[in-house]
Design a protein around this motif. Structure first.
Motif, PDB file in Angstrom:
ATOM      1  N   UNK A  51       0.865  -1.263   0.026  1.00  0.00           N
ATOM      2  CA  UNK A  51       0.125  -0.151  -0.031  1.00  0.00           C
ATOM      3  C   UNK A  51       0.950   1.034  -0.078  1.00  0.00           C
ATOM      4  N   UNK A  52       2.046   1.154  -0.557  1.00  0.00           N
ATOM      5  CA  UNK A  52       2.917   2.366  -0.774  1.00  0.00           C
ATOM      6  C   UNK A  52       3.454   2.363  -1.978  1.00  0.00           C
ATOM      7  N   UNK A  53       3.720   3.638  -2.330  1.00  0.00           N
ATOM      8  CA  UNK A  53       4.762   3.834  -3.799  1.00  0.00           C
ATOM      9  C   UNK A  53       6.182   3.101  -3.383  1.00  0.00           C
ATOM     10  N   UNK A  54       6.843   3.152  -4.370  1.00  0.00           N
ATOM     11  CA  UNK A  54       8.237   2.774  -4.353  1.00  0.00           C
ATOM     12  C   UNK A  54       9.224   3.548  -3.517  1.00  0.00           C
ATOM     13  N   UNK A  55       8.709   4.968  -3.266  1.00  0.00           N
ATOM     14  CA  UNK A  55       9.116   5.853  -2.790  1.00  0.00           C
ATOM     15  C   UNK A  55       8.826   6.081  -1.207  1.00  0.00           C
ATOM     16  N   UNK A  56       7.739   4.929  -1.011  1.00  0.00           N
ATOM     17  CA  UNK A  56       7.391   5.072   0.573  1.00  0.00           C
ATOM     18  C   UNK A  56       6.085   5.701   0.885  1.00  0.00           C
ATOM     19  N   UNK A  57       5.696   6.506  -0.007  1.00  0.00           N
ATOM     20  CA  UNK A  57       4.623   7.302   0.114  1.00  0.00           C
ATOM     21  C   UNK A  57       3.406   6.182   0.366  1.00  0.00           C
ATOM     22  N   UNK A  58       2.463   6.340   1.267  1.00  0.00           N
ATOM     23  CA  UNK A  58       1.329   5.539   1.443  1.00  0.00           C
ATOM     24  C   UNK A  58       0.217   5.820   0.611  1.00  0.00           C
ATOM     25  N   UNK A  59      -0.424   4.918   0.014  1.00  0.00           N
ATOM     26  CA  UNK A  59      -1.486   5.052  -0.718  1.00  0.00           C
ATOM     27  C   UNK A  59      -2.582   4.114  -0.508  1.00  0.00           C
ATOM     28  N   UNK A  60      -3.850   4.622  -0.330  1.00  0.00           N
ATOM     29  CA  UNK A  60      -4.839   3.819   0.026  1.00  0.00           C
ATOM     30  C   UNK A  60      -5.444   3.034  -0.956  1.00  0.00           C
ATOM     31  N   UNK A  61      -6.520   2.222  -0.719  1.00  0.00           N
ATOM     32  CA  UNK A  61      -6.867   1.618  -1.862  1.00  0.00           C
ATOM     33  C   UNK A  61      -7.317   2.308  -2.889  1.00  0.00           C
ATOM     34  N   UNK A  62      -8.136   3.198  -2.959  1.00  0.00           N
ATOM     35  CA  UNK A  62      -8.384   3.979  -4.136  1.00  0.00           C
ATOM     36  C   UNK A  62      -7.375   4.749  -4.569  1.00  0.00           C
ATOM     37  N   UNK A  63      -6.567   5.218  -3.817  1.00  0.00           N
ATOM     38  CA  UNK A  63      -5.594   6.215  -4.382  1.00  0.00           C
ATOM     39  C   UNK A  63      -4.475   5.255  -5.084  1.00  0.00           C
ATOM     40  N   UNK A  64      -4.382   4.032  -4.706  1.00  0.00           N
ATOM     41  CA  UNK A  64      -3.401   2.941  -5.347  1.00  0.00           C
ATOM     42  C   UNK A  64      -3.677   2.963  -6.876  1.00  0.00           C
ATOM     43  N   UNK A  65      -4.997   2.836  -7.306  1.00  0.00           N
ATOM     44  CA  UNK A  65      -5.168   2.904  -8.589  1.00  0.00           C
ATOM     45  C   UNK A  65      -4.672   4.019  -9.415  1.00  0.00           C
ATOM     46  N   UNK A  66      -4.650   5.321  -8.843  1.00  0.00           N
ATOM     47  CA  UNK A  66      -4.395   6.595  -9.626  1.00  0.00           C
ATOM     48  C   UNK A  66      -2.661   6.264  -9.763  1.00  0.00           C
ATOM     49  N   UNK A  67      -2.113   5.960  -8.788  1.00  0.00           N
ATOM     50  CA  UNK A  67      -0.811   5.550  -8.970  1.00  0.00           C
ATOM     51  C   UNK A  67      -0.395   4.490 -10.175  1.00  0.00           C
ATOM     52  N   UNK A  68      -1.273   3.695 -10.111  1.00  0.00           N
ATOM     53  CA  UNK A  68      -0.961   2.209 -10.996  1.00  0.00           C
ATOM     54  C   UNK A  68      -1.072   2.507 -12.473  1.00  0.00           C
ATOM     55  N   UNK A  69      -1.979   3.539 -12.953  1.00  0.00           N
ATOM     56  CA  UNK A  69      -2.137   3.596 -14.412  1.00  0.00           C
ATOM     57  C   UNK A  69      -0.905   3.659 -15.388  1.00  0.00           C
ATOM     58  N   UNK A  70       0.105   4.342 -14.848  1.00  0.00           N
ATOM     59  CA  UNK A  70       1.292   4.556 -15.613  1.00  0.00           C
ATOM     60  C   UNK A  70       2.180   3.383 -15.668  1.00  0.00           C
ATOM     61  N   UNK A  71       2.576   2.774 -14.432  1.00  0.00           N
ATOM     62  CA  UNK A  71       3.168   1.617 -14.651  1.00  0.00           C
ATOM     63  C   UNK A  71       2.590   0.527 -15.234  1.00  0.00           C
ATOM     64  N   UNK A  72       1.161   0.357 -15.292  1.00  0.00           N
ATOM     65  CA  UNK A  72       0.318  -0.767 -15.828  1.00  0.00           C
ATOM     66  C   UNK A  72       0.303  -0.540 -17.138  1.00  0.00           C
ATOM     67  N   UNK A  73       0.473   0.964 -17.942  1.00  0.00           N
ATOM     68  CA  UNK A  73       0.606   1.197 -19.097  1.00  0.00           C
ATOM     69  C   UNK A  73       1.755   0.789 -19.868  1.00  0.00           C
ATOM     70  N   UNK A  74       3.041   0.848 -18.927  1.00  0.00           N
ATOM     71  CA  UNK A  74       4.439   0.534 -19.254  1.00  0.00           C
ATOM     72  C   UNK A  74       4.564  -1.054 -19.702  1.00  0.00           C
ATOM     73  N   UNK A  75       3.753  -1.590 -18.593  1.00  0.00           N
ATOM     74  CA  UNK A  75       3.898  -3.311 -18.709  1.00  0.00           C
ATOM     75  C   UNK A  75       3.187  -3.609 -20.067  1.00  0.00           C
ATOM     76  N   UNK A  76       1.890  -3.024 -20.033  1.00  0.00           N
ATOM     77  CA  UNK A  76       1.188  -3.631 -21.298  1.00  0.00           C
ATOM     78  C   UNK A  76       1.928  -3.212 -22.519  1.00  0.00           C
ATOM     79  N   UNK A  77       2.744  -1.996 -22.534  1.00  0.00           N
ATOM     80  CA  UNK A  77       3.592  -1.723 -23.838  1.00  0.00           C
ATOM     81  C   UNK A  77       4.561  -2.657 -24.068  1.00  0.00           C
ATOM     82  N   UNK A  78       5.116  -3.078 -23.073  1.00  0.00           N
ATOM     83  CA  UNK A  78       6.276  -4.039 -23.081  1.00  0.00           C
ATOM     84  C   UNK A  78       5.721  -5.720 -23.693  1.00  0.00           C
ATOM     85  N   UNK A  79       4.513  -5.713 -22.822  1.00  0.00           N
ATOM     86  CA  UNK A  79       3.885  -7.265 -23.187  1.00  0.00           C
ATOM     87  C   UNK A  79       3.311  -7.044 -24.811  1.00  0.00           C
TER      88      UNK A  79
END
Lengths: 266, 319
Positions: A221-249
């Motif tokens: 429930x944290x970013x790699x920099x240690x900032x905590x992110x709640x359940x809802x907040x975690x999705x807003x942090x997730x879309x960018x790495x999610x897109x990168x993985x999808x791109x590689x895939x």
């Protein structure tokens, strides 16, 4: 039963049959088994040791988790698949399978499934061990965790298939796997933090880093920099790495599709 | 066989061509046609490099034709692979199995991918491998691997069976078993195409034979038909007097041996022997033989040899 559902249940049965055989082969190969089970457990063993000393910080736990996931993707999935697919190709097994009822995609899926399954099972095991013995929190966003691991596993499957095209036999995999492993390791937060600024900015776009980001968000429930992110907040942090993985895939799958070879080069 | 397929050939091949390495590359199959009915065995014979495997791979659907048309049970085996394969059994010239699986594990894996598999034990029994069920594939002999491969090709109860050199590497007893198996399958209505090196095997097994040479079918038909196209041969040590004209035959005379080719062995031989008897000439080392599949095959391979050598030079000068 319509033709479509019959075809689909046929696909499941065929992939399952190949995956079962591949699991048997994995069980009989000590090197692959070591890669799949022992190496990913080393960071966990380290955690148990630190825990015994009585000072397990969230930061240490996160580092160990990312190391374990990195080991799973690079060894249990990438290296092992590279090695087994090359072995099957050189033994003319892939060629023989193509003379049966399986489609090309089914043959590859059956071969890759055990490796991907092991990665997921090891993470599940780690969640249990983590909460029972280490006092780690239960995953705060299991969806992100599973999607991250699955996306990472599929991406490294595609990278393994691409690497087979330059790998003559399974021994050669020790060398041909190096470029992907080195580049992936640059994306490990632990490594990336020590790199010059220009290289560090590249890290989030390498194939391993975004998986780490999603896994940390989903589990700790944290970013790699240690900032905590709640359940809802975690999705807003997730879309960018999610897109990168999808791109590689997608990129990996397209390249693998055009260059994959089913038979040894003569 | 069902009502829809009865009466139509199981396999039809029209003007099939296959090239490697693009338009200027090597053309391994140069326009061949054949058909195989249900319950019929076609043996494809040829020298090494004649194009047998290249042609078989297209019929199997593991490779696409460069041009021409192939239909197996009405399907294009390459484009409609998913529809055709459940009814086909294929044994490649070189195919492999994971060396760490046992025989029965390999057969189970394969059976698990089939629409309507036979019991695995029954498949292994058909090729006499039941005693080796628990043996890892890596410990099998070459012949046993071929038999395992054959068992897998039969596991799906195929209506069309394509076997690329099924008996290569088998000991004589296993070879006999394979022959019996193939005869049984033919009697049950299976359409079978075999490639092989051994001529006597083709004579024993096949209803029809196609001799492939340099990518083309140069002879085809039953053994009797192929042999009939080839003249019989009479040889003897060249006598000190000139040989007369013999009706319907050609005579080649060297310093030591005279060879007579004729379509009518009995007639020509009678004529020759009467002539010799009248003159009191003794024909030393006299031999007379009808053509055999082997002599027909060798004649074909020999007669095309010069042509192929010419072709190769021609191709080289083009590239």
């Amino acid at each position: 039963m319509s033709i479509a559902t019959r075809a689909r249940s046929g696909t499941v049965a065929r992939v399952a049959s190949l995956a079962r055989a591949e699991t048997t082969l994995l069980r009989r190969n000590k090197l692959l088994l070591f890669n799949a089970v022992v190496i990913p457990l080393l960071p966990v063993a380290l955690l148990l040791f630190v825990r015994a000393e009585g000072e397990l910080t969230d930061e240490a736990a996160t580092t160990a988790l990312t190391l374990m996931i990195a080991a799973l993707l690079l060894f249990a999935v990438y290296y092992n698949l590279l090695s087994s697919v090359v072995a099957r190709r050189e033994e003319l097994v892939l060629k023989r399978m193509r003379a049966g009822e399986c489609s090309d995609a089914e043959i590859l899926a059956g071969t890759a499934l055990p490796a991907i399954g092991i990665a997921l099972a090891m993470v599940a095991l780690m969640i249990l061990v983590g909460s029972a013995a280490l006092g780690l929190p239960a995953p705060s966003n299991p969806v992100l965790l599973v999607l991250g691991i699955l996306g990472g596993a599929l991406t490294f499957t595609a990278l393994a298939l691409i690497t087979t095209t330059v790998t003559r036999n399974s021994e050669a995999a020790q060398i041909t796997s190096m470029p992907v492993i080195m580049i992936a390791v640059l994306g490990l937060p632990l490594v990336a933090d020590g790199l010059p600024e220009q290289v560090r900015q590249l890290a989030p776009y390498l194939p391993l880093h975004p998986v780490m980001e999603l896994a940390t968000l989903g589990w700790m429930g944290t970013t790699l920099h240690g900032d905590s992110a709640g359940f809802a907040e975690s999705f807003t942090h997730a879309w960018e790495p999610g897109l990168v993985i999808l791109g590689w895939l997608v990129l990996g799958a397209l390249v693998a599709r055009s260059y994959f070879r089913w038979e040894p080069r003569r | 066989m069902n009502a829809a397929t009865a009466g139509t050939p199981a396999i039809t091949v029209d003007a099939l061509r296959r090239s490697y390495g693009g338009r200027r590359g090597f053309e391994a199959v140069r326009g061949i046609d054949f058909r195989v009915d249900h319950g019929e065995v076609l043996a494809v014979l040829g020298t090494n490099g004649a194009g047998k495997t290249s042609a078989m791979e297209v019929v199997e659907g593991v490779a696409a034709p460069t041009s021409g048309r192939v239909r197996v049970l009405g399907y294009d085996p390459w484009a409609d692979r998913a529809a055709a394969r459940p009814r086909m059994g294929i044994m490649l010239q070189s195919g492999g199995f994971p060396s760490d699986l046992t025989v029965v594990e390999t057969a189970r894996m394969w059976a698990g991918t089939l629409s309507e598999p036979r019991p695995v034990a029954e498949g292994l029994e058909m090729v006499n491998l039941q005693q080796r069920a628990g043996t890892p594939v890596k410990q099998l002999s070459g012949g046993e691997r071929r038999r395992l491969d054959l068992a897998l090709s039969l596991l799906g109860n195929p209506e069309v069976l394509l076997l690329d050199e099924p008996t290569t590497g088998l000991d004589p007893e296993s070879r006999r078993n394979t022959w019996r198996l193939i005869s049984r399958l033919r009697a049950a209505g299976t359409a079978i195409v075999l490639t092989m090196h051994y001529l006597h095997e083709a004579e024993e097994l096949a209803d029809r034979i196609a001799i492939l040479h340099c990518g083309a079918i140069v002879r085809s038909g039953s053994v009797a038909e192929i042999v009939a196209e080839h003249p019989s041969r009479i040889t003897f040590a060249t006598p000190p007097v000139a040989i007369p004209e013999l009706a319907g035959s050609t005579v080649h005379t060297s310093a030591t041996t005279t060879t007579v080719h004729t379509a009518d062995l009995q007639g020509t031989l009678t004529e020759l022997l009467s002539w010799a008897a009248e003159r009191g000439i003794r024909l030393e080392s006299l031999r007379a033989s009808t053509a055999s599949l082997e002599s027909a095959f060798l004649a074909v391979a020999g007669e095309e040899h010069a042509a192929s050598a010419h072709d190769t030079t021609h191709e080289r000068s083009l590239s």
